[in-house]
Design a protein around this motif. Structure first.
Motif, PDB file in Angstrom:
ATOM      1  N   LEU A   1       0.956  -1.067  -0.260  1.00  0.00           N
ATOM      2  CA  LEU A   1      -0.144   0.025  -0.222  1.00  0.00           C
ATOM      3  C   LEU A   1       1.062   1.485   0.118  1.00  0.00           C
ATOM      4  O   LEU A   1       0.426   2.245  -0.896  1.00  0.00           O
ATOM      5  N   TYR A   2       1.945   1.050   0.235  1.00  0.00           N
ATOM      6  CA  TYR A   2       2.652   2.363   0.856  1.00  0.00           C
ATOM      7  C   TYR A   2       3.200   2.802  -0.964  1.00  0.00           C
ATOM      8  O   TYR A   2       3.630   3.963  -0.713  1.00  0.00           O
ATOM      9  N   ALA A   3       4.073   1.381  -1.197  1.00  0.00           N
ATOM     10  CA  ALA A   3       4.660   1.332  -2.672  1.00  0.00           C
ATOM     11  C   ALA A   3       3.487   2.353  -3.524  1.00  0.00           C
ATOM     12  O   ALA A   3       4.455   2.921  -4.052  1.00  0.00           O
ATOM     13  N   THR A   4       2.362   1.913  -3.267  1.00  0.00           N
ATOM     14  CA  THR A   4       0.832   2.268  -4.517  1.00  0.00           C
ATOM     15  C   THR A   4       1.093   3.660  -3.805  1.00  0.00           C
ATOM     16  O   THR A   4       0.678   4.240  -4.608  1.00  0.00           O
ATOM     17  N   THR A   5       1.097   4.120  -3.141  1.00  0.00           N
ATOM     18  CA  THR A   5      -0.185   5.273  -2.653  1.00  0.00           C
ATOM     19  C   THR A   5       1.323   6.960  -2.026  1.00  0.00           C
ATOM     20  O   THR A   5       0.331   7.712  -1.996  1.00  0.00           O
ATOM     21  N   ASN A   6       2.439   6.029  -1.486  1.00  0.00           N
ATOM     22  CA  ASN A   6       3.393   6.948  -1.056  1.00  0.00           C
ATOM     23  C   ASN A   6       2.473   7.665   0.897  1.00  0.00           C
ATOM     24  O   ASN A   6       2.978   8.562   0.668  1.00  0.00           O
ATOM     25  N   GLU A   7       1.026   6.940   1.098  1.00  0.00           N
ATOM     26  CA  GLU A   7       0.866   7.474   2.568  1.00  0.00           C
ATOM     27  C   GLU A   7       1.603   7.398   3.569  1.00  0.00           C
ATOM     28  O   GLU A   7       1.632   6.573   3.660  1.00  0.00           O
ATOM     29  N   ALA A   8       1.496   8.547   4.607  1.00  0.00           N
ATOM     30  CA  ALA A   8       1.895   8.466   5.337  1.00  0.00           C
ATOM     31  C   ALA A   8       1.934   7.419   6.535  1.00  0.00           C
ATOM     32  O   ALA A   8       2.370   6.744   7.518  1.00  0.00           O
ATOM     33  N   VAL A   9       0.759   7.371   6.704  1.00  0.00           N
ATOM     34  CA  VAL A   9       0.146   5.818   7.656  1.00  0.00           C
ATOM     35  C   VAL A   9       0.486   4.966   7.295  1.00  0.00           C
ATOM     36  O   VAL A   9       0.934   4.022   8.550  1.00  0.00           O
ATOM     37  N   PHE A  10       0.868   4.606   6.026  1.00  0.00           N
ATOM     38  CA  PHE A  10       1.160   3.418   5.849  1.00  0.00           C
ATOM     39  C   PHE A  10       3.067   3.455   5.788  1.00  0.00           C
ATOM     40  O   PHE A  10       3.263   2.095   6.742  1.00  0.00           O
ATOM     41  N   LEU A  11       3.285   3.733   5.629  1.00  0.00           N
ATOM     42  CA  LEU A  11       4.907   3.611   6.424  1.00  0.00           C
ATOM     43  C   LEU A  11       4.795   4.048   7.644  1.00  0.00           C
ATOM     44  O   LEU A  11       6.131   3.718   8.154  1.00  0.00           O
ATOM     45  N   ASP A  12       3.765   5.081   8.700  1.00  0.00           N
ATOM     46  CA  ASP A  12       4.492   4.853   9.745  1.00  0.00           C
ATOM     47  C   ASP A  12       3.745   3.277  10.558  1.00  0.00           C
ATOM     48  O   ASP A  12       4.611   2.825  11.140  1.00  0.00           O
ATOM     49  N   ARG A  13       2.839   2.777  10.031  1.00  0.00           N
ATOM     50  CA  ARG A  13       3.002   1.364  10.184  1.00  0.00           C
ATOM     51  C   ARG A  13       4.131   0.389  10.358  1.00  0.00           C
ATOM     52  O   ARG A  13       4.400  -0.491  10.584  1.00  0.00           O
ATOM     53  N   LEU A  14       5.020   0.647   8.802  1.00  0.00           N
ATOM     54  CA  LEU A  14       5.830  -0.239   8.511  1.00  0.00           C
ATOM     55  C   LEU A  14       6.794  -0.094   9.210  1.00  0.00           C
ATOM     56  O   LEU A  14       8.145  -0.279  10.044  1.00  0.00           O
ATOM     57  N   ARG A  15       6.937   0.863   9.677  1.00  0.00           N
ATOM     58  CA  ARG A  15       8.210   1.846  10.806  1.00  0.00           C
ATOM     59  C   ARG A  15       7.440   1.140  11.985  1.00  0.00           C
ATOM     60  O   ARG A  15       8.547   0.124  12.813  1.00  0.00           O
ATOM     61  N   LYS A  16       6.755   1.056  12.904  1.00  0.00           N
ATOM     62  CA  LYS A  16       6.085   0.239  14.170  1.00  0.00           C
ATOM     63  C   LYS A  16       6.737  -1.174  14.369  1.00  0.00           C
ATOM     64  O   LYS A  16       6.616  -1.395  14.978  1.00  0.00           O
TER      65      LYS A  16
END
Length: 326
Positions: free
Chosen positions: A105-120
């Motif tokens: 989802l992050y690769a497709t949308t570049n949305e911060a909510v998914f990056l935050d989840r990945l970091r978590k």
């Protein structure tokens, strides 16, 4: 949510054409893992088809978002492995599926909510070590590692360092193997050929990161082993090589069981050596790990075929074709 599968109550015999399958079929309940698998694939679809078929890509992304929201609402609907008519594929830990879905989802949308989840989830410091149907963390990490500047530089650097370190370990294993494959030791699991080829994917991505020749060489060695440079002098791919596999464990490609049925098409990958077969009765009893294989449609522990095994074969072949002379 997405249903886990549709499957027969009991295993069918060999041969059986799809239209001749009269077993009762069950629709198994939805699960978190199945839902997140859909999310990841649908997010990839949205990215790949964005310029090919924008309407379809939009539909895929909507499905991915809806599935992600459903999985967050129901994070612990786990699958069971207590089935008799198909593989169980029980999965008691869906953390890797969440990470895989968030990565796509992050690769497709570049949305911060998914990056935050990945970091978590800690993927940038621990990308995982294996790829398999029940282990998707590394698959997500490999996608993220190839994003380039759309991933923050610090996250990208940490992830790429760990992936190349993993690849270095696989290269080292190849140096300890008589056939140069990135798979050391003597424990050859069910579907060992897919294990080797999944490692070849990691090596291919590592090569994309820093172009170290040893990484691509290890991919070549992996495919060489699959296509015949092995102790049995056999290609594990139908129709390819001098002595290819011909009789996979398959209900329809079953000419060996009944000549009215077709032989397998070219390009089908056998699961390959399974060291546990050394404990079986028959021709493999006492076999050395890399020789625990037989080309027999009845030998499902070594000569089964599966789409998730063929997938890395396609990836590695395409990678080597695309990188010739580079």
């Amino acid at each position: 949510m997405v249903h886990t599968k549709i499957a027969d109550k009991n295993w069918t015999g060999i041969p059986t054409a799809p239209a001749d399958d009269h077993e009762t079929r069950f629709l198994y309940p939805p699960s978190t893992a199945a839902t997140l698998n859909m999310v990841g694939v649908a997010a990839q679809c949205a990215r790949i088809w964005r310029t090919i078929d924008p309407a379809f890509a939009t539909k895929c992304l909507a499905a991915a978002r809806r599935g992600w929201a459903a999985a967050l609402r129901h994070p612990n609907l786990l699958t069971s492995s207590d089935f008799t008519g198909s593989g169980g594929y029980g999965d008691p830990d869906v953390r890797d599926e969440f990470t895989f879905a968030a990565a796509q989802l992050y690769a497709t949308t570049n949305e911060a909510v998914f990056l935050d989840r990945l970091r978590k989830d800690g993927i940038f410091t621990d990308p995982g070590t294996d790829i398999g149907w029940g282990s998707l963390r590394l698959a997500g990490a490999l996608t993220l590692a190839t994003l380039g500047d759309t991933l923050p530089a610090d996250d990208r650097a940490k992830l790429r360092t760990r992936i190349t370190a993993l690849a270095d370990g696989f290269v080292a294993e190849g140096k300890r193997s008589g056939y140069g494959i990135p798979f050391g030791g003597t424990n050859y699991p069910w579907g060992s050929n897919s294990s080797i080829l999944n490692r070849a994917i990691v090596l291919g991505v590592a090569w994309q990161i820093d172009r170290k020749p040893a990484y691509r060489d290890a991919v070549v060695s992996s495919l060489d082993y699959i296509l015949g440079r092995n102790p049995l002098d056999r290609s594990y791919v139908t129709g390819i090589g001098t002595r290819p596999m011909q009789h996979p464990h398959h209900r329809f490609w079953a000419a060996a069981a009944d000549k009215r049925y077709p032989a397998p098409p070219t390009g089908v990958l056998s699961g390959g050596p399974n060291s546990a077969a050394a404990n079986e009765l028959g021709p493999m009893k006492g076999c050395a790990p890399q020789t625990c294989w037989i080309d027999d449609y009845r030998a499902f522990t070594v000569n089964e075929v599966a789409i998730n095994w063929n997938a890395p074969l396609v990836w590695t072949a395409a990678f080597l074709d695309a990188t010739r002379g580079r």
